[in-house]
Design an enzyme around this catalytic site. Structure first.
Site, PDB file in Angstrom:
ATOM      1  N   GLU A 126      -8.403  -2.606  -7.779  1.00  0.00           N
ATOM      2  CA  GLU A 126      -9.126  -3.344  -6.745  1.00  0.00           C
ATOM      3  C   GLU A 126     -10.595  -3.479  -7.125  1.00  0.00           C
ATOM      4  O   GLU A 126     -11.489  -3.247  -6.309  1.00  0.00           O
ATOM      5  CB  GLU A 126      -9.035  -2.608  -5.397  1.00  0.00           C
ATOM      6  CG  GLU A 126      -7.631  -2.396  -4.899  1.00  0.00           C
ATOM      7  CD  GLU A 126      -7.002  -3.680  -4.360  1.00  0.00           C
ATOM      8  OE1 GLU A 126      -7.725  -4.683  -4.221  1.00  0.00           O
ATOM      9  OE2 GLU A 126      -5.796  -3.682  -4.107  1.00  0.00           O
ATOM     10  N   SER A 168       0.835  -1.196   0.000  1.00  0.00           N
ATOM     11  CA  SER A 168       0.000   0.000   0.000  1.00  0.00           C
ATOM     12  C   SER A 168       0.873   1.250   0.000  1.00  0.00           C
ATOM     13  O   SER A 168       1.854   1.331   0.727  1.00  0.00           O
ATOM     14  CB  SER A 168      -0.877  -0.026   1.247  1.00  0.00           C
ATOM     15  OG  SER A 168      -1.612   1.149   1.327  1.00  0.00           O
ATOM     16  N   GLY A 169       0.542   2.189  -0.842  1.00  0.00           N
ATOM     17  CA  GLY A 169       1.298   3.443  -0.902  1.00  0.00           C
ATOM     18  C   GLY A 169       2.499   3.372  -1.824  1.00  0.00           C
ATOM     19  O   GLY A 169       3.280   4.318  -1.913  1.00  0.00           O
ATOM     20  N   GLY A 174       2.491   3.382  -5.015  1.00  0.00           N
ATOM     21  CA  GLY A 174       2.323   4.219  -6.212  1.00  0.00           C
ATOM     22  C   GLY A 174       1.527   3.579  -7.335  1.00  0.00           C
ATOM     23  O   GLY A 174       1.542   4.073  -8.458  1.00  0.00           O
ATOM     24  N   LYS A 175       0.794   2.526  -7.032  1.00  0.00           N
ATOM     25  CA  LYS A 175       0.046   1.817  -8.080  1.00  0.00           C
ATOM     26  C   LYS A 175      -1.058   2.691  -8.678  1.00  0.00           C
ATOM     27  O   LYS A 175      -1.140   2.869  -9.898  1.00  0.00           O
ATOM     28  CB  LYS A 175      -0.558   0.522  -7.505  1.00  0.00           C
ATOM     29  CG  LYS A 175       0.484  -0.412  -6.875  1.00  0.00           C
ATOM     30  CD  LYS A 175      -0.134  -1.672  -6.326  1.00  0.00           C
ATOM     31  CE  LYS A 175      -1.063  -1.475  -5.141  1.00  0.00           C
ATOM     32  NZ  LYS A 175      -0.420  -1.000  -3.915  1.00  0.00           N
TER      33      LYS A 175
HETATM   34  N1  ATP Z   1      -3.812  13.377  -4.227  1.00  0.00           N
HETATM   35  C1  ATP Z   1      -2.731  13.101  -3.496  1.00  0.00           C
HETATM   36  N2  ATP Z   1      -2.078  14.098  -2.874  1.00  0.00           N
HETATM   37  C2  ATP Z   1      -0.992  13.850  -2.140  1.00  0.00           C
HETATM   38  N3  ATP Z   1      -0.454  12.636  -1.959  1.00  0.00           N
HETATM   39  C3  ATP Z   1      -1.071  11.597  -2.543  1.00  0.00           C
HETATM   40  C4  ATP Z   1      -2.243  11.771  -3.338  1.00  0.00           C
HETATM   41  N4  ATP Z   1      -2.627  10.571  -3.798  1.00  0.00           N
HETATM   42  C5  ATP Z   1      -1.743   9.680  -3.304  1.00  0.00           C
HETATM   43  N5  ATP Z   1      -0.806  10.271  -2.556  1.00  0.00           N
HETATM   44  C6  ATP Z   1       0.355   9.635  -1.907  1.00  0.00           C
HETATM   45  O1  ATP Z   1       1.119   9.007  -2.898  1.00  0.00           O
HETATM   46  C7  ATP Z   1       1.603   7.732  -2.479  1.00  0.00           C
HETATM   47  C8  ATP Z   1       1.201   6.664  -3.475  1.00  0.00           C
HETATM   48  O2  ATP Z   1      -0.204   6.580  -3.488  1.00  0.00           O
HETATM   49  P1  ATP Z   1      -1.010   5.557  -4.397  1.00  0.00           P
HETATM   50  O3  ATP Z   1      -2.443   5.853  -4.206  1.00  0.00           O
HETATM   51  O4  ATP Z   1      -0.467   5.603  -5.748  1.00  0.00           O
HETATM   52  O5  ATP Z   1      -0.629   4.166  -3.699  1.00  0.00           O
HETATM   53  P2  ATP Z   1      -1.177   2.719  -3.989  1.00  0.00           P
HETATM   54  O6  ATP Z   1      -0.014   1.893  -4.333  1.00  0.00           O
HETATM   55  O7  ATP Z   1      -2.297   2.771  -4.952  1.00  0.00           O
HETATM   56  O8  ATP Z   1      -1.695   2.310  -2.548  1.00  0.00           O
HETATM   57  P3  ATP Z   1      -2.966   1.411  -2.134  1.00  0.00           P
HETATM   58  O9  ATP Z   1      -2.565   0.006  -2.362  1.00  0.00           O
HETATM   59  O10 ATP Z   1      -3.110   1.695  -0.681  1.00  0.00           O
HETATM   60  O11 ATP Z   1      -4.115   1.853  -2.941  1.00  0.00           O
HETATM   61  C9  ATP Z   1       1.047   7.534  -1.095  1.00  0.00           C
HETATM   62  O12 ATP Z   1       2.091   7.812  -0.187  1.00  0.00           O
HETATM   63  C10 ATP Z   1      -0.055   8.543  -0.947  1.00  0.00           C
HETATM   64  O13 ATP Z   1      -0.116   9.020   0.362  1.00  0.00           O
END
Ligand code: ATP
Ligand code: MG
Length: 583
Positions: free
Chosen positions: A504, A376-377, A379-380
């Site tokens: 998801e 999680s987090g 960047g996906k």
């Molecule tokens: N609109 C936004 N503004 C600021 N930071 C953001 C924003 N969207 C995401 N982030 C940050 O960017 C990073 C990557 O986020 P992302 O949503 O791409 O993760 P993810 O891999 O999809 O996670 P998950 O599996 O939890 O969905 C995270 O640290 C998140 O806090």
């Protein structure tokens, strides 16, 4: 130092006036109407200016027929004119309101996603509603009356001097005194207004946030604390309002004293002039009435000043909104079909100053299924956003074949995508409207039902009394998470796009629906470029390529079997998953 501050303030003030005028011209104001209403105001002011001259003669016994009929005529004309002015003024305010709101709305909806990251929805709503109406009220009511007020003031002063210059002069010296006091008063009043305004926006934000989180408050039994917080916020607003009322009240006695002393002067000095035979009785009465009008006009300058000042805050906020970039639609290259691989070349990205992706190189083969996995987090979802050009990369580029996607026409590019996310957005309306959202061709009842059936949604839709015409509530709140997700899937099936983004997509479903939908998805994915994000690694085994992301970089890529052999993180994720599903 102090003069420096003053200079800065002056510059800021200049900037505010600049944005005031810039906005006025951008908003395509109804200039024809503004001129028309201004003309009405001037006509109305002329009638008002003539009235004391006639009526003072009637009052002092000059009873010639043309004087009597003229007075009656002026009374009637005054009623009609002020009625017309009021009506057309309201109409004008409403017209200006619409032009400002349309301008802001158009701007907001065409802004890039980055803009929405830093702007809260409640703030934006205030811009479109309260701020816009503040500007339109001021522009609509004061702009057209300004010319008439100047004309009226000059007229009154001229008439007064024509009666008797000595008496005129004795009154006119009051004008600078009055203006001086009111300039200071206006500033004071404005400050008090600003304080109440700030308190009110704090209160509004508090209320809207809490109302959206009622379940949270109930769960953690914090009603008492929230009650107290709300009370405090209300009290602050109340106190600011009280201060403002007191300041508003002070204006009355002070301006009252000024106008009373001028009245006394006119009575005493004028009485003497009449007695001595310098002016006639009816002129003296008319004089008295004109002086009353003069105070009224000076009062409206003050009001204009305060109201324009008040609306400048709103202008400033709206101007800031208008200064941002728009999403550019003009790409050089059109695209109808994705027929080449998508490549990320050394892509880096950050939200604000928070780096999220760095040096991402990956290939998404056309017509194949690619899975993105990672903690999680990592960047996906951000990769999905970059793909759809919600944001531009800070460095590096994304290509389709040899073409950078930033050269492709934005509308064409976005039309290639259909997406299903865990938290699929819905708009209030019916289920039918939500499934058909963004579909711009004719869809038969049969096709609609087919899409719903494939998404495993038909049964629950038919279970509702109104079927496809069931109202989904605000943002789909009458539906469960799983139901919303299946409607989003039906929407994606209908859209029939080249690229499918699944974030998801089946996470809110029970295992039985998931199985049914998995089959539908597999059908949907066939022959399409699919990119899926899933925490459930059993969903990604069959993918043609799996990309492992970690902390914003690509940790590995390959098939399930290859990654099991070569990638530590992937092995770990699989272990975690099988461990948790076994327990
Ligand atoms: N609109 C936004 N503004 C600021 N930071 C953001 C924003 N969207 C995401 N982030 C940050 O960017 C990073 C990557 O986020 P992302 O949503 O791409 O993760 P993810 O891999 O999809 O996670 P998950 O599996 O939890 O969905 C995270 O640290 C998140 O806090
Ligand atoms: Mg995500």
């Amino acid at each position: 130092m102090a003069s420096n501050e003053k200079k800065l303030r002056k510059q800021a003030e200049k900037g505010i006036w600049k944005s005031y005028f810039r906005l006025m011209f951008k908003a395509k104001l109804p200039w024809g109407w503004i001129i028309f209403v201004s003309a009405l105001y001037i006509l109305s002011a002329t009638v008002t200016l003539l009235f004391p001259d006639f009526s003072s003669k009637v009052m002092t016994g000059v009873l010639k027929p043309y004087i009597i009929w003229g007075t009656v005529g002026l009374i009637i004309a005054d009623v009609i004119m002020s009625g017309l002015v009021r009506f057309f003024n309201k109409l004008l305010v409403a017209k200006i309101d619409v032009s400002y709101r349309s301008l802001i709305w158009e701007r907001v909806i065409k802004s890039p996603l980055r803009f929405f990251d830093s702007m809260k929805p409640t703030t934006m709503i205030t811009r479109i509603t309260t701020d816009a109406s503040k500007i339109s009220t001021v522009l609509g009511s004061y702009l057209p009356s300004l010319a008439a007020t100047v004309y009226g003031t000059v007229g009154v002063v001229a008439v007064v001097f024509s009666y008797n210059w000595r008496l005129g002069l004795s009154v006119v010296v009051y004008i600078p005194l009055y203006l001086l006091f009111n300039a200071y008063y206006g500033k004071w009043n404005f400050r008090a207004f600003k304080e109440t305004y700030n308190r009110l926006s704090i209160l509004t934000q508090f209320l809207s946030e809490r109302l959206m989180s009622v379940p949270l408050i109930k769960t953690f039994v914090t009603e008492k604390k929230e009650d107290e917080l709300g009370h405090k916020s209300l009290q602050y607003y109340f106190k600011a309002n009280m201060r403002r009322y007191i300041i508003m009240w002070v204006e009355n006695p002070i301006n009252g004293i000024l106008s009373i002393t001028s009245d006394i002067l006119v009575i005493l000095y004028g009485g003497y002039l009449v007695k001595a035979g310098y002016i006639q009785l009816n002129d003296w009465v008319a004089f008295f009435m004109y002086i009353g009008m003069l105070w009224g006009m000076l009062g409206s300058y003050l009001m204009m000043y305060v109201e324009i000042k008040k609306s400048q805050g709103a202008t400033d906020r709206i101007a800031a909104l208008m200064d941002g970039d728009l999403e550019v639609n003009e790409g050089k290259v059109g695209i109808e079909k994705l027929d080449k691989d998508i490549l990320f070349k050394d892509v880096a990205f950050s939200y604000g100053d928070k780096p999220v992706l760095g040096h991402v190189d990956l290939t998404i083969p056309v017509g194949k299924v690619t899975a993105l996995v990672g903690p999680s987090g990592s960047g996906k979802s951000t990769i999905f956003s970059l793909l759809q050009r919600f944001y531009e990369p800070d460095a590096g580029e994304i290509f389709v074949g040899d073409t950078s996607i930033s050269d492709i026409h934005l509308k064409d590019w976005r039309n290639l995508f259909a997406g299903v996310a865990q938290d699929s957005p819905m708009l209030s309306g019916t289920i039918r409207e939500n499934i058909l959202y963004g579909v711009n061709w004719k869809v038969s009842e049969f096709e609609l039902a087919e899409a719903a059936r494939k998404a495993n949604a038909l049964d629950f839709i038919n279970g509702f009394k109104d079927g496809f015409d069931t109202y989904v509530g605000e943002a789909g709140s009458n539906l469960s998470g799983g139901q919303r997700q299946r409607i989003a899937i039906a929407r994606a099936i209908l859209r029939n796009s080249d690229i499918l983004l699944l974030d998801e997509a089946t996470a809110s479903l029970d295992s039985q629906s998931e199985k049914a939908i998995q089959d539908a998805m597999e059908q949907l994915m066939r022959g399409r470029t699919t990119i899926m994000i899933s925490h459930d690694l059993s969903n990604v085994h069959h993918a043609d390529q799996i990309i492992v992301l970690s902390g914003g970089t690509v940790d590995g890529a390959g098939t399930h079997e290859e990654l099991l052999k070569t990638n530590e993180l992937y092995r770990h994720l699989v272990q975690l998953h099988t461990g948790s599903s076994a327990s």
